[in-house]
Design a protein around this motif. Structure first.
Motif, PDB file in Angstrom:
ATOM      1  N   ASN A  65       0.910  -1.183   0.038  1.00 15.56           N
ATOM      2  CA  ASN A  65       0.073   0.084   0.003  1.00 15.56           C
ATOM      3  C   ASN A  65       0.996   1.382   0.093  1.00 15.56           C
ATOM      4  OD1 ASN A  65      -2.303  -1.421  -0.067  1.00 15.56           O
ATOM      5  ND2 ASN A  65      -2.589  -1.244   2.167  1.00 15.56           N
ATOM      6  N   ASN A 121      -0.294   4.752  -0.161  1.00 12.10           N
ATOM      7  CA  ASN A 121      -1.506   4.900   0.443  1.00 12.10           C
ATOM      8  C   ASN A 121      -1.628   4.340   1.862  1.00 12.10           C
ATOM      9  OD1 ASN A 121      -4.157   5.069   1.104  1.00 12.10           O
ATOM     10  ND2 ASN A 121      -4.797   3.598  -0.340  1.00 12.10           N
ATOM     11  N   LYS A 131      -2.711   3.645   4.858  1.00 14.73           N
ATOM     12  CA  LYS A 131      -3.840   3.534   5.904  1.00 14.73           C
ATOM     13  C   LYS A 131      -3.451   2.280   7.128  1.00 14.73           C
ATOM     14  CE  LYS A 131      -6.677   0.732   3.055  1.00 14.73           C
ATOM     15  NZ  LYS A 131      -8.089   0.809   2.346  1.00 14.73           N
ATOM     16  N   THR A 136     -11.156   7.339   5.185  1.00 13.42           N
ATOM     17  CA  THR A 136     -10.790   7.859   4.125  1.00 13.42           C
ATOM     18  C   THR A 136      -9.450   8.713   4.311  1.00 13.42           C
ATOM     19  OG1 THR A 136     -11.686   9.588   2.259  1.00 13.42           O
ATOM     20  CG2 THR A 136     -11.994  10.395   4.768  1.00 13.42           C
ATOM     21  N   ASP A 187      -8.295   7.852  -1.062  1.00 13.68           N
ATOM     22  CA  ASP A 187      -9.185   6.562  -1.015  1.00 13.68           C
ATOM     23  C   ASP A 187     -10.231   6.869   0.176  1.00 13.68           C
ATOM     24  OD1 ASP A 187      -9.699   4.200   0.298  1.00 13.68           O
ATOM     25  OD2 ASP A 187      -7.567   3.522   0.740  1.00 13.68           O
ATOM     26  N   SER A 217     -12.352   4.309   0.585  1.00 17.22           N
ATOM     27  CA  SER A 217     -13.055   2.834   0.736  1.00 17.22           C
ATOM     28  C   SER A 217     -13.664   2.636   1.954  1.00 17.22           C
ATOM     29  CB  SER A 217     -11.959   1.927   0.140  1.00 17.22           C
ATOM     30  OG  SER A 217     -10.892   1.853   1.264  1.00 17.22           O
TER      31      SER A 217
END
Lengths: 116, 117
Positions: free
Chosen positions: A98, A101, A103, B47, B56, B58
């Motif tokens: 990821n 991104n 997360k 998010t 993102d 999702s």
């Protein structure tokens, strides 16, 4: 997709005793691992992290954790706890795939209660 | 400010009301995240923004949830027609860079506790 399991929802420990909070993760790729602490009525705070290098990681307040790839674990330890360690502890993972991104996926948390 | 600031800290809404939750990240932080933490659970991703771009979303549970960060700094999470299941603590976090090699650390605010009656 990655996931984190914290099997112990609550851990009571006597003051000055050692403690281990367990964390296991699941991921099909390499991971970065974290422990966050949440004191009552406060935001989450980074305790320690494993990104690469030595598998034994030292954090704040005397905590340490060891990354074990074969057992997919990242257990948190402290040799002698103090009343002030009473808090909720969350293990979290980022999968390296990821990248860009980033997360975090969190476990459900372990409530550590120190008994005087 | 020195840390991530969220407001309001506490919000009580009647079912069906719209709410807006604000997040002021640490100055200069590129990445911004919203998480939802239900009682007794770990934070769940909602998010992610990189500057003003929402890369993102999702994790948003329904189209009643909307987030924005129009100028790449302050962000607002809006929940329309609130339902009881929306009751949770909403956490905002920011980080300096866009790659996890920087420090791997997210800085969290204290959260906004939403109670829907």
């Amino acid at each position: 997709a990655q996931s984190v399991t914290q099997l112990d929802s609550q851990v009571p420990v006597f003051e000055e005793a050692p403690v281990e909070l367990r964390c296991n993760y699941s991921s099909s790729v390499s991971v970065y691992l974290f422990w966050y602490v949440q004191y009552p009525n406060q935001g989450l705070q980074l305790l320690l992290k494993y990104l690469s290098g030595s598998t034994l990681v030292k954090g704040i307040n005397g905590f340490e954790a060891e990354f074990n790839k074969s057992q997919t674990s990242f257990h948190l330890r402290k040799p002698s706890v103090h009343i002030s360690d009473t808090a909720e502890y969350f293990c979290a993972v980022i999968s390296i795939s990821n990248f860009g991104n980033e997360k975090l996926t969190f476990g459900t948390g372990t409530r550590l209660t120190i008994i005087p | 400010g020195a840390g991530v600031s969220q407001s309001p800290r506490y919000k009580v809404a009647k079912r069906g009301q719209d709410v807006a939750l604000r997040c002021d990240p640490i100055s200069g932080h590129v990445s911004l995240f919203w998480y939802q933490q239900a009682l007794g659970q770990g934070p769940e991703f909602l998010t992610y923004f990189q500057n003003e771009a929402q890369l993102d979303k999702s994790g948003l549970p329904s189209d009643r949830f909307f987030a924005e960060r129009p100028e790449g700094s302050v962000s607002t999470l809006k929940i329309q027609r609130t339902q009881q299941e929306d009751s949770a603590v909403y956490l905002c976090a920011s980080s300096l860079g866009v790659a996890v090699e920087y420090t791997g650390e997210l800085f969290f605010g204290e959260g906004s506790r939403l109670t829907v009656l």
